[in-house]
Design a protein around this motif. Sequence first.
Motif, short mmCIF file in Angstrom:
data_model
loop_
_atom_site.label_atom_id
_atom_site.label_comp_id
_atom_site.label_asym_id
_atom_site.label_seq_id
_atom_site.Cartn_x
_atom_site.Cartn_y
_atom_site.Cartn_z
N ASP A 148 70.21 20.49 -1.53
CA ASP A 148 68.97 20.28 -0.34
C ASP A 148 69.00 18.92 -0.66
O ASP A 148 68.37 18.82 -2.64
N ASP B 16 69.49 20.12 4.12
CA ASP B 16 69.20 21.57 4.02
C ASP B 16 70.30 22.71 3.79
O ASP B 16 70.41 23.00 4.20
N ASN B 17 70.13 23.35 2.84
CA ASN B 17 70.53 24.26 2.92
C ASN B 17 72.90 24.05 2.69
O ASN B 17 73.23 24.68 3.47
N PHE B 18 72.94 22.57 2.82
CA PHE B 18 74.54 22.75 3.45
C PHE B 18 75.49 22.25 2.00
O PHE B 18 75.09 22.23 0.65
N ASN B 19 76.29 23.03 2.14
CA ASN B 19 77.13 23.89 1.47
C ASN B 19 78.20 22.96 1.09
O ASN B 19 79.02 22.41 2.13
N THR C 200 73.47 27.84 9.64
CA THR C 200 72.61 28.31 8.39
C THR C 200 72.32 26.86 7.76
O THR C 200 72.17 26.63 6.63
N ALA C 201 72.65 25.53 8.52
CA ALA C 201 72.18 24.74 7.33
C ALA C 201 71.84 23.20 8.31
O ALA C 201 72.09 23.29 9.84
N ILE D 195 75.55 24.34 -3.59
CA ILE D 195 74.67 24.33 -1.70
C ILE D 195 73.98 22.89 -1.72
O ILE D 195 72.97 22.32 -3.79
#
Length: 463
Positions: free
Chosen positions: A462, A439-442, A418-419, A460
């Motif tokens: 970005d 990008d899209n890092f939790n 996802t990231a 999240i």
Amino acid sequence: LGGSYGPLAVKGYMKNLKDTAHVNYDLVVSTPGFEIGKLIKQDTVLGKIAGTFKAKGTGFNYKTMTADIAASIKELQFNKYNYQNAEITAKLNDGMINTKGSVNDSSLQLQYDLAINVRNDHPSVNGTVHIDTAQLKKLNFYKDTLNFSLDANIAANDLKSRQLDINTVLDSIKLQLGQHFYSIDSVSLIATSANGADSIDFYAPFASLQAAGAFDYDKVGTSILNYVNHYYKIPGYTDSLKNIPDQQLSFNGVIKNSPIITDLVPGLTTYEDISFKGNYVSANADSGLSFNVKMPRIVYTTNTISNAGINIASANEKLNYEIGFDTLRTNGNILYTTSVKGAAANDSISLTARTEDNARKDWFALSGTAAITGDTYYFRMQDTLLLNYEQWNVNKDNYISYSPKGIIANNFILTSDTATISIKSQQPVANSPIDINIDNFNLKSITSLINQDTVFIGGIMDV
């Protein structure tokens, strides 16, 4: 005599000054305050000296001279403390020194009587030292209260490696650490040699050490560094000793649970006995070194570590290491079964770090290598990255390098389902601008390790 260093009175004579082996003298020197530290360019630690000094004899070389020396020191400024009232006498005769002395200062009171043989490269020392009072905080050797008294009986007949003959005991020890007082029966050091091998036994109520083998205590440390340097070039290290003979050493010891240790180490609350052992054989190129430490439990400030260990062993052209523990409790968090292990070989160090959750399931993990080529350091991530149970992929040709010229980030790209995290220099040259894309890092992928009860940083990212 007067001058910028202070007044000095000299009475007597010196003859044959050009022949230092046969120079003859009979001198009395006195001063109410002479800047000895400035004279020898050590004035950061040494200040004025006041007293009377007598010397009568022949020669200046302490190994061959014959002389009677006496010093009556009224004051000596050392380490920002003014020592008072020291009396010292010494009789030197062709390498044999018999000396007696005393210090009667408010912070240091002692008497000694020693016979010293300096004819050989390694001196022998026999005699007694009685310390009635030593207050190290006042003497500027320790920041907190540390006072002690003791009796020392010294029998060091031979200090040469592989010929050791030492039997020294510290007795009647009284110790004050802060507001705590301790009595210690004895501390002993016994060292003997037979057939070119040494046996050393140190004992104290708070620690013990046994070492044995055909080794040189003044060379074995450098030999071990040379051995490690074979696997990984230690930055800035050069061999200070050449042609070291083969070294063979085995040792084991225990740091015992003692309130003396917890008082000496700030922040250390309690611990169980810490044991260690090791072997070193310089001639065994591939399996010459092993070292093991076991730490059942240590409580330091708010941290508690259980069943920790350190293991180092050379094998298969690698110097392998592992550091681990069963649990680490810190600030309300608990880390379970955690290890950091790897190996050094060919000027490269590998690393794999892993921690589990309370169900013994892998939770976080990473691996990589660090290497050095010339003056450039490289770090490469391996394709083992686990963040909060989530597997990440690592670009195979990634690396980050650092040298005096600057930093290069080459295809440092991490991806999950996802990231994506990407760190790349625009050009493969030092200090080229670096592009960072996230990008899209939790954020929970990292913060869950730091705080397991509540997520104090979430969301999240970005960039």
